[in-house]
Design a protein around this motif. Structure first.
Motif, PDB file in Angstrom:
ATOM      1  N   ILE A 168      16.393  46.094  11.082  1.00 13.09           N
ATOM      2  CA  ILE A 168      15.883  44.072  11.453  1.00 13.09           C
ATOM      3  C   ILE A 168      16.962  43.417  10.041  1.00 13.09           C
ATOM      4  N   LYS A 169      17.336  41.787  10.287  1.00 15.33           N
ATOM      5  CA  LYS A 169      17.540  41.006   9.384  1.00 15.33           C
ATOM      6  C   LYS A 169      17.079  39.866   9.345  1.00 15.33           C
ATOM      7  N   VAL A 170      16.380  39.148   7.840  1.00 16.83           N
ATOM      8  CA  VAL A 170      16.017  38.479   7.513  1.00 16.83           C
ATOM      9  C   VAL A 170      16.870  37.904   7.314  1.00 16.83           C
ATOM     10  N   MET A 171      17.483  36.188   7.560  1.00 14.24           N
ATOM     11  CA  MET A 171      18.317  35.168   6.628  1.00 14.24           C
ATOM     12  C   MET A 171      17.692  33.955   6.301  1.00 14.24           C
ATOM     13  N   ASP A 172      18.579  33.278   5.952  1.00 14.89           N
ATOM     14  CA  ASP A 172      17.921  31.819   5.314  1.00 14.89           C
ATOM     15  C   ASP A 172      17.608  30.617   6.663  1.00 14.89           C
ATOM     16  N   SER A 173      19.268  30.910   6.839  1.00 16.83           N
ATOM     17  CA  SER A 173      20.115  29.681   7.615  1.00 16.83           C
ATOM     18  C   SER A 173      20.519  31.386   8.842  1.00 16.83           C
ATOM     19  N   VAL A 174      20.645  30.478  10.269  1.00 14.99           N
ATOM     20  CA  VAL A 174      21.162  31.030  11.555  1.00 14.99           C
ATOM     21  C   VAL A 174      21.646  30.085  12.134  1.00 14.99           C
ATOM     22  N   ASP A 175      22.145  30.018  12.982  1.00 13.28           N
ATOM     23  CA  ASP A 175      22.266  29.270  14.407  1.00 13.28           C
ATOM     24  C   ASP A 175      21.239  28.987  15.174  1.00 13.28           C
ATOM     25  N   SER A 176      20.907  30.267  15.696  1.00  8.34           N
ATOM     26  CA  SER A 176      19.945  30.853  16.706  1.00  8.34           C
ATOM     27  C   SER A 176      19.455  32.169  16.540  1.00  8.34           C
ATOM     28  N   THR A 177      18.602  32.416  15.960  1.00 10.53           N
ATOM     29  CA  THR A 177      18.293  34.208  16.015  1.00 10.53           C
ATOM     30  C   THR A 177      18.670  35.095  17.323  1.00 10.53           C
ATOM     31  N   ASN A 178      18.555  34.202  18.923  1.00 18.92           N
ATOM     32  CA  ASN A 178      18.643  35.164  20.135  1.00 18.92           C
ATOM     33  C   ASN A 178      20.718  34.593  20.062  1.00 18.92           C
ATOM     34  N   SER A 179      20.932  33.657  19.703  1.00 18.54           N
ATOM     35  CA  SER A 179      22.382  33.765  19.503  1.00 18.54           C
ATOM     36  C   SER A 179      22.555  35.196  19.088  1.00 18.54           C
ATOM     37  N   LEU A 180      22.043  34.696  17.351  1.00 16.79           N
ATOM     38  CA  LEU A 180      22.937  36.303  17.236  1.00 16.79           C
ATOM     39  C   LEU A 180      22.896  38.262  17.788  1.00 16.79           C
ATOM     40  N   LEU A 181      21.401  37.367  17.969  1.00 13.74           N
ATOM     41  CA  LEU A 181      21.425  39.322  18.471  1.00 13.74           C
ATOM     42  C   LEU A 181      22.419  39.305  19.689  1.00 13.74           C
ATOM     43  N   SER A 182      22.745  38.632  20.661  1.00 18.87           N
ATOM     44  CA  SER A 182      23.803  38.872  21.182  1.00 18.87           C
ATOM     45  C   SER A 182      24.670  38.854  21.268  1.00 18.87           C
ATOM     46  N   ARG A 183      25.416  37.987  20.189  1.00 19.38           N
ATOM     47  CA  ARG A 183      26.610  38.353  19.436  1.00 19.38           C
ATOM     48  C   ARG A 183      27.214  39.909  18.576  1.00 19.38           C
ATOM     49  N   ALA A 184      25.496  40.529  18.247  1.00 17.94           N
ATOM     50  CA  ALA A 184      26.169  41.598  17.402  1.00 17.94           C
ATOM     51  C   ALA A 184      25.834  42.579  18.720  1.00 17.94           C
ATOM     52  N   LEU A 185      24.809  42.042  19.863  1.00 17.10           N
ATOM     53  CA  LEU A 185      25.213  43.623  21.205  1.00 17.10           C
ATOM     54  C   LEU A 185      26.139  43.919  21.904  1.00 17.10           C
ATOM     55  N   MET A 186      27.240  42.515  21.607  1.00 15.89           N
ATOM     56  CA  MET A 186      28.749  41.916  22.112  1.00 15.89           C
ATOM     57  C   MET A 186      30.061  43.552  21.473  1.00 15.89           C
ATOM     58  N   LEU A 187      29.307  43.383  20.020  1.00 11.02           N
ATOM     59  CA  LEU A 187      30.635  44.481  19.513  1.00 11.02           C
ATOM     60  C   LEU A 187      29.906  46.023  19.727  1.00 11.02           C
ATOM     61  N   GLY A 188      29.155  46.558  20.045  1.00 16.81           N
ATOM     62  CA  GLY A 188      28.564  48.120  19.667  1.00 16.81           C
ATOM     63  C   GLY A 188      29.399  48.938  20.802  1.00 16.81           C
ATOM     64  N   ASP A 189      28.789  49.820  20.449  1.00 19.57           N
ATOM     65  CA  ASP A 189      29.107  50.862  21.392  1.00 19.57           C
ATOM     66  C   ASP A 189      28.399  50.824  22.768  1.00 19.57           C
ATOM     67  N   HIS A 190      28.659  50.582  23.895  1.00 20.72           N
ATOM     68  CA  HIS A 190      27.766  50.459  24.794  1.00 20.72           C
ATOM     69  C   HIS A 190      27.047  51.249  25.421  1.00 20.72           C
ATOM     70  N   SER A 191      27.396  52.196  25.437  1.00 14.21           N
ATOM     71  CA  SER A 191      27.503  53.777  25.533  1.00 14.21           C
ATOM     72  C   SER A 191      25.748  55.063  26.140  1.00 14.21           C
ATOM     73  N   ASP A 192      25.382  53.808  24.647  1.00 12.83           N
ATOM     74  CA  ASP A 192      23.128  54.591  24.568  1.00 12.83           C
ATOM     75  C   ASP A 192      23.478  53.416  23.860  1.00 12.83           C
ATOM     76  N   ALA A 193      22.242  52.723  25.041  1.00 14.77           N
ATOM     77  CA  ALA A 193      21.407  51.282  24.699  1.00 14.77           C
ATOM     78  C   ALA A 193      20.715  51.744  23.813  1.00 14.77           C
ATOM     79  N   GLN A 194      20.075  53.031  23.966  1.00 13.80           N
ATOM     80  CA  GLN A 194      19.432  53.256  22.948  1.00 13.80           C
ATOM     81  C   GLN A 194      19.530  52.728  21.471  1.00 13.80           C
ATOM     82  N   ALA A 195      20.498  53.714  21.272  1.00 11.82           N
ATOM     83  CA  ALA A 195      21.399  53.768  19.820  1.00 11.82           C
ATOM     84  C   ALA A 195      21.787  52.061  19.405  1.00 11.82           C
ATOM     85  N   LEU A 196      22.704  51.677  20.110  1.00  8.05           N
ATOM     86  CA  LEU A 196      22.514  50.330  20.130  1.00  8.05           C
ATOM     87  C   LEU A 196      22.467  49.737  19.800  1.00  8.05           C
ATOM     88  N   ILE A 197      20.854  49.466  20.167  1.00  5.81           N
ATOM     89  CA  ILE A 197      20.361  48.284  20.340  1.00  5.81           C
ATOM     90  C   ILE A 197      19.336  48.915  18.551  1.00  5.81           C
TER      91      ILE A 197
END
Length: 309
Positions: free
Chosen positions: A22-51
């Motif tokens: 979980i990530k709790v913030m005071d302000s962000v551009d968009s929570t969907n956009s933040l999740l999308s950016r975070a997903l791009m940075l991880g190891d995509h070989s294991d989707a369950q572990a990445l997410i």
């Protein structure tokens, strides 16, 4: 700042106990956009572990254990979103302490995403959120302020109370690997907003419909936690038995729908406008409209408004 700048599960203890990260913030551009950016940075070989490990310390995927935690689920929530967006690119503004704004990232098998059951993903999220809201309001002892304040679902992705919009869901997909994608469910709910502060005339908020309500952070945490549990349970059942579960979802959604039986106007992506009466929801989650000329039209995507009778 990187997406990993603040992780404050202590502000949402109930939710932190039931999601993978979980990530709790005071302000962000968009929570969907933040999740999308975070997903791009991880190891995509294991989707369950990445997410599941998306916001774990150091982005450590080993912190998530599929065998014990069930379907992976990460959540981002913020007091304010500076670039809120909804379906069809709509945007809106918000102020601290007014709205529930959160996004879930969960894995979805590619066969579900590419098959005829894909339309049920957003519907599943809507039913989970509806069930969670009802449970939380009951647990808090909140009572209806008006006889007609029951919450329902407007096809395809809105929470309604007696013809007024309470909130909505934005679903987006991020490809992870050949077997899995991530589905992002972004949810916005008007919580503590006066009639004068609502973005449109045909909107409402929880404080205008229910009382008493707990404070902002507690109510946000309760809704997020309950919705996380309901969403995970419903998705796990959907993935295990798509045909059987979708049949049950169709019956449930038809019962909970604000749209069925009402006059509607559907603005399609092609620019075409469909006018008529919402007849039923089909087994692929599309909406069937009986037009004024007696012809049935199937709406799979588009902006559907319920017209005054």
């Amino acid at each position: 700042m990187s997406y990993q700048d603040r992780v404050l599960p202590s502000q949402a203890p109930r939710t932190a106990a039931v999601v993978s990260s979980i990530k709790v913030m005071d302000s962000v551009d968009s929570t969907n956009s933040l999740l999308s950016r975070a997903l791009m940075l991880g190891d995509h070989s294991d989707a369950q572990a990445l997410i599941g490990g998306l916001f774990s310390e150091g982005h450590d995927v080993a912190a998530y254990s599929p065998s014990s935690d069930g379907l992976a689920m990460s959540l981002a929530t913020s007091d304010v979103q500076t670039q809120c967006r909804g379906r069809l690119g709509r945007s809106w503004s918000n102020r601290p302490g007014e709205s529930f704004m959160a996004s879930w990232a969960v894995p979805v098998p590619r066969p579900i995403l590419l098959g005829r059951h894909v339309g049920w993903l957003t519907m599943t999220a809507g039913l989970a959120l509806l069930e969670a809201l009802r449970d939380v309001l009951a647990e808090c002892g909140a009572r209806l302020l008006h006889e007609d304040s029951a919450i329902s679902l407007k096809w395809p992705n809105d929470l309604f109370i007696n013809g007024r919009k309470l909130g909505g869901i934005l679903s987006e997909m991020v490809e992870v690997n050949e077997q899995w994608s991530a589905v992002l469910f972004g949810v916005g709910i008007n919580m503590f907003m006066s009639r004068a502060d609502l973005p449109i005339d045909l909107a409402t908020s929880l404080q205008l419909e229910y009382a008493p309500l707990p404070g902002y952070e507690e109510l946000r945490d309760r809704i997020a936690a309950a919705a996380s549990v309901k969403l995970r349970d419903r998705l796990e059942h959907l993935y295990a038995d798509p045909d059987g579960v979708c049949h049950a979802l169709l019956i449930e959604l038809s019962r909970e729908s604000w749209t069925i039986g009402r006059s509607v106007k559907a603005n399609l992506a092609s620019g075409e406008v469909v006018l008529g009466r919402a007849l039923r929801i089909d087994d692929d989650a599309s909406l069937v409209v009986l037009c004024h000329d007696g012809v049935e039209r199937t709406v799979t995507t588009g902006d559907v408004g319920v017209l005054p009778e």
